[in-house]
Write a protein that holds these residues in place. Structure first.
Motif, PDB file in Angstrom:
ATOM      1  N   GLY A   1      78.221  29.164  12.089  1.00 29.84           N
ATOM      2  CA  GLY A   1      78.861  29.174  13.400  1.00 29.84           C
ATOM      3  C   GLY A   1      77.944  29.926  14.348  1.00 29.84           C
ATOM      4  O   GLY A   1      77.298  30.912  13.960  1.00 29.84           O
ATOM      5  N   TRP A   2      77.837  29.475  15.599  1.00 32.76           N
ATOM      6  CA  TRP A   2      76.926  30.135  16.535  1.00 32.76           C
ATOM      7  C   TRP A   2      77.356  29.851  17.964  1.00 32.76           C
ATOM      8  O   TRP A   2      78.201  28.988  18.223  1.00 32.76           O
ATOM      9  N   TYR A   3      76.771  30.596  18.911  1.00 32.34           N
ATOM     10  CA  TYR A   3      77.024  30.361  20.323  1.00 32.34           C
ATOM     11  C   TYR A   3      76.208  29.163  20.795  1.00 32.34           C
ATOM     12  O   TYR A   3      74.992  29.097  20.566  1.00 32.34           O
ATOM     13  N   ALA A   4      76.889  28.223  21.469  1.00 28.79           N
ATOM     14  CA  ALA A   4      76.244  26.975  21.880  1.00 28.79           C
ATOM     15  C   ALA A   4      75.068  27.210  22.808  1.00 28.79           C
ATOM     16  O   ALA A   4      74.124  26.426  22.835  1.00 28.79           O
ATOM     17  N   LYS A   5      75.106  28.282  23.583  1.00 28.56           N
ATOM     18  CA  LYS A   5      74.031  28.514  24.557  1.00 28.56           C
ATOM     19  C   LYS A   5      72.682  28.748  23.878  1.00 28.56           C
ATOM     20  O   LYS A   5      71.634  28.607  24.500  1.00 28.56           O
ATOM     21  N   TYR A   6      72.700  29.092  22.568  1.00 24.55           N
ATOM     22  CA  TYR A   6      71.444  29.340  21.884  1.00 24.55           C
ATOM     23  C   TYR A   6      70.791  28.059  21.367  1.00 24.55           C
ATOM     24  O   TYR A   6      69.616  28.072  21.008  1.00 24.55           O
ATOM     25  N   GLY A   7      71.529  26.953  21.292  1.00 23.97           N
ATOM     26  CA  GLY A   7      70.931  25.709  20.817  1.00 23.97           C
ATOM     27  C   GLY A   7      71.967  24.779  20.219  1.00 23.97           C
ATOM     28  O   GLY A   7      73.118  25.162  19.991  1.00 23.97           O
TER      29      GLY A   7
END
Length: 815
Positions: free
Chosen positions: A92-98
């Motif tokens: 899971g990750w923040y979309a702004k990073y990629g």
């Protein structure tokens, strides 16, 4: 140093040294994703900084997203579906990073290196501006600082730091400006860890001074669907008109203020406000604000202890927990519902605002469903960036993010690239209305198609119907609960997809008719079904996907061709047998999970140039927010070309309409009344700040535009002013001259219907020097042309634009 504290200090120093030996600054440049985060591992970088070095500054609290990206483990950890989050089964990750875990981690790794390198040279301001929120970046900076000349203590709570300094600390005050003040109080015989422990001793005092509000959202005011939507968008709404000063305190309370949220008497979460108050579709008497979640309640049973206004049972909406009742608040709410105490809350509450959350743009609300307006029109004079803005609007709606950030010139290339990708995937559509555009193009119509030597007619969906169907499918799938058995609908879709995939690979597949003959199955030119043609026959029959699906769903009662009550039943029989065989050969499906809810956007450029009543037809009613599917006044219609088994048509609540309107073509006051009351209107006027300031080759474009528009407003109206786009890209006098002669003057001719006297007033302004006038005039005497025959003819004035325009002439316009 023989005290227990001294022993702890030595252990902390040793752990710090061990960390740096294992994770030296140089290693960060080649750090791998599985070294950074791996579920179940106690040797990763993130495990070290959060748990193995917890005595060197706590960063507990909040979600796993605080690390930028995290390993989800075999159970997947659930998904919190929001536009700014991304998931795969593993991460899971923040979309702004990629868009992928690999892209995201590459962006995060660059930030880790930047933090470590800035910390090594004590550049705290550089650390402050690294886009890696919460206390994590300061923990990393603390670990990589110059230990011989430290600049950061291992305390990342603003409130604790403020308690140590014995002064109130604003939520907006950056840690980068607080640490130097803390370091100035370091004793000569004190190490950085000892100073940190001494600062941390202020934690109880910080807890005693904490400010937290009770915020209640009653089911008498909000429906269950509204509360669900607000939770998904992380919005809280409260009335502006409430007793006891509550109406003023909610919209005016500082960003960063802590609150605990109740739905009636049920405790939900502890959050922190991340935006200023703004308007909400619930009306003028309400305001809404974004928040981030700090703790979720572990239980939701109704609170019954007492009815004080600061408790869930209290008759209040937004009420501060009194300082002298904080201990009681801890006993009644914090420990039972969240398993924390006041010191834990103080530790988390004063951390930096989570920069990953999409903070609200003060000029434009990011839409939610269905509380934000689903339909909006960007209107204004030519050249004010309406189409340009609509691209950012669409990306903001579909993926989140502030409009102002998406419009930054350096980032707009990426914004446009995201827009193009969203169009490619069908989440965004773009079209332009014109006088010939009709209902058949927009919703549904009949189109001819040549078949052999004859013509057949197909019902073809228009752009609105196509994107509405996609949005509706996503809406229904997002609302579904996880099921353990595959549905018949899903089985059909899977088999149909596999058949279509085989046709695309091979060009066709074969199916057996009831009589034993072989038929070829292909994909028709127009999407939406399958074409069947027997060997030796020139006639091909296109079977709609809808009727194929209907046949599939009834297959339990179909044992022979005559059981299919449709034209060319033998061909439907052949396709049904083909699908049944494909379904039988496929592996059983796993449990179906709900899809993440996505936002779909239809951008209609020049919306006022079409005949709205003709284009929208009966759907003009369905576009209203409360008439959407799932709305309080849900409405559906039967489309003109619908078949008997077609379901009624409605518009889903995750479909947004964004229109643009040029007010110079048609005033908003003259727009179709039915359209006007169903759209929110956002005015875009000329923006002088978008035009280069200062002098360019002796002329000032900003003053030029300002002077021209002031005269247009006087001679005509504000809706016919000149937009900033005409001059925002000028870099030389030649650019200014070209903008005037090729764009602005032709527009003025159109505005004033070739009334050159008024055009001359706009361009020549107050200048009395004919040599500086861009518009020249000549007097032609009637008598000179016609002699004695000119008795009844008046003299005439002719106008022309100078072929060469100097800087002095341009300056004369605004001088």
């Amino acid at each position: 140093m023989n005290s227990p504290e001294a022993h702890i200090q030595r252990d902390d120093e040793a752990n710090w040294s061990q960390f740096l030996a294992l994770w030296p600054k140089e290693r960060l440049k080649s750090l791998r994703l599985n070294e950074y985060t791996a579920a179940g591992s106690t040797e990763t970088f993130t495990y070290w900084i959060e748990y193995r070095l917890k005595e060197l500054g706590s960063i507990k609290g909040g979600s796993n997203f605080k690390m930028g990206i995290f390993s989800r483990g075999s159970d997947g950890d659930g998904t919190d579906q929001k536009p700014w989050l991304r998931y795969t089964p593993e991460y899971g990750w923040y979309a702004k990073y990629g868009d992928t875990p690999e892209q995201a981690f590459e962006a995060i790794r660059q930030r880790l290196v930047a933090i470590a390198e800035a910390a090594a040279i004590s550049d705290l301001d550089a650390i402050r501006h690294v886009d890696f929120g919460l206390a994590v970046k300061w923990k990393i900076a603390f670990l990589y600082q110059d230990r011989a000349r430290p600049s950061i203590v291992a305390v990342f709570s603003r409130r604790v730091l403020g308690a140590f300094l014995n002064r109130p600390m604003k939520n907006s005050e950056p840690l980068a400006s607080i640490y130097p003040e803390i370091l100035s109080l370091k004793r000569s015989d004190e190490g950085i860890l000892e100073l940190g422990h001494r600062v941390w001793e202020s934690k109880p005092a910080a807890a005693r001074n904490i400010e937290i509000f009770k915020l209640s959202m009653s089911d008498n005011t909000f429906s269950g669907q509204e509360l669900e939507t607000l939770a998904r968008q992380q919005l809280v709404v409260a009335g502006r008109v409430m007793g006891g000063g509550q109406g003023d305190s909610f919209p005016k309370t500082e960003v960063g203020t802590l609150f605990y949220l109740c739905y009636g008497n049920s405790v939900q979460l502890i959050g922190r406000l991340t935006s200023e108050a703004e308007a909400t579709p619930k009306g003028e008497d309400y305001a809404q604000r974004h928040y981030e979640i700090l703790f979720r309640a572990s239980r939701h049973d109704p609170f019954t202890a007492n009815q004080e206004k600061w408790t869930p049972r209290g008759i209040s909406t937004f009420w501060q927990v009194p300082p002298h009742r904080l201990s009681e608040f801890e006993q009644l709410l914090l420990r039972p519902y969240f398993g924390i105490n006041l010191e834990d809350l103080a530790e988390v509450e004063s951390m930096e605002l989570n920069s990953e959350l999409p903070l609200r743009d003060a000029t434009m609300s990011r839409p939610s469903v269905p509380l934000q307006p689903l339909n909006r029109i960007l209107y204004g004079p030519p050249g004010t960036g309406k189409t340009y803005r609509s691209v950012a609007e669409a990306v903001s709606i579909a993926e989140g993010g502030a409009i102002s950030e998406l419009l930054v010139p350096d980032r707009y290339i990426q914004t446009k690239a995201r827009f193009d990708e969203l169009r490619r995937t069908g989440q965004v559509e773009f079209l332009t209305f014109h006088p010939s555009y009709a209902y058949q193009d927009f919703v549904q119509g009949i189109r001819p198609r040549a078949v052999g030597g004859s013509v057949s007619y197909d019902v073809v969906d228009g752009v609105l119907k196509r994107i509405a169907d996609k949005a509706m499918e996503n809406w229904h799938k997002s609302q579904a609960s996880a099921v353990l058995e595959i549905t018949e609908e899903a089985r059909f879709e899977r088999a149909f997809y596999k058949v279509s995939e085989s046709i695309q690979d091979k060009g066709f597949v074969e199916a057996q008719l009831a009589g034993g003959r072989t038929a070829r199955v292909t994909i028709p030119t127009r999407e939406g079904g399958l074409t069947v043609q027997t060997e030796g026959s020139e006639t091909a029959y296109t079977l709609s996907k809808k009727r194929i699906r209907s046949t599939w769903m009834s297959r339990g009662s179909i044992s022979r061709v005559r059981d299919i009550k449709l034209p060319v039943a033998t061909y439907f029989w052949a396709v049904l047998q083909l699908l049944k065989q494909v379904d039988q050969d496929l592996e059983p499906l796993a449990a179906i999970q709900p899809e993440p809810l996505r936002q779909f956007v239809l951008v209609i450029d020049e919306i006022n140039r079409g005949n709205i009543a003709k284009i929208f037809g009966e759907l003009i009613t369905l576009i209203e927010d409360d008439k959407r599917v799932g709305g309080s006044n849900e409405l559906t219609v039967t489309l003109p070309y619908a078949e008997a088994d077609d379901p009624p048509f409605g518009l889903p609540p995750n479909l947004h309409l964004v229109g643009t309107m040029n007010t110079a073509d048609r005033s908003i006051a003259l727009m179709d009344t039915a359209l006007r009351r169903r759209f929110a209107f956002v005015e875009l006027m000329p923006d002088l700040n978008a035009v280069p300031s200062g002098s360019i080759d002796g002329v000032e474009p900003r003053r030029l535009l300002e002077a021209i528009n002031a005269r247009i407003r006087f001679l005509f109206d504000r809706e016919h002013t000149i937009g900033h786009a005409y001059l925002c890209g000028v870099n030389s006098l030649k650019d200014v001259e070209r903008a005037l002669t090729e764009r602005i003057i032709p527009l003025l001719q159109e505005y004033f219907h070739d009334d050159w006297a008024k055009i001359s007033l706009v361009l020549n302004g107050r200048s009395t020097d004919s040599d500086l006038c861009i518009v020249e005039s000549d007097e032609i005497g009637a008598e000179e042309l016609f002699g004695s025959n000119a008795d009844n003819l008046a003299d005439m004035t002719t106008f022309r634009i100078r072929t060469e325009i100097s800087a002095e002439m341009v300056r004369a316009i605004y001088a």
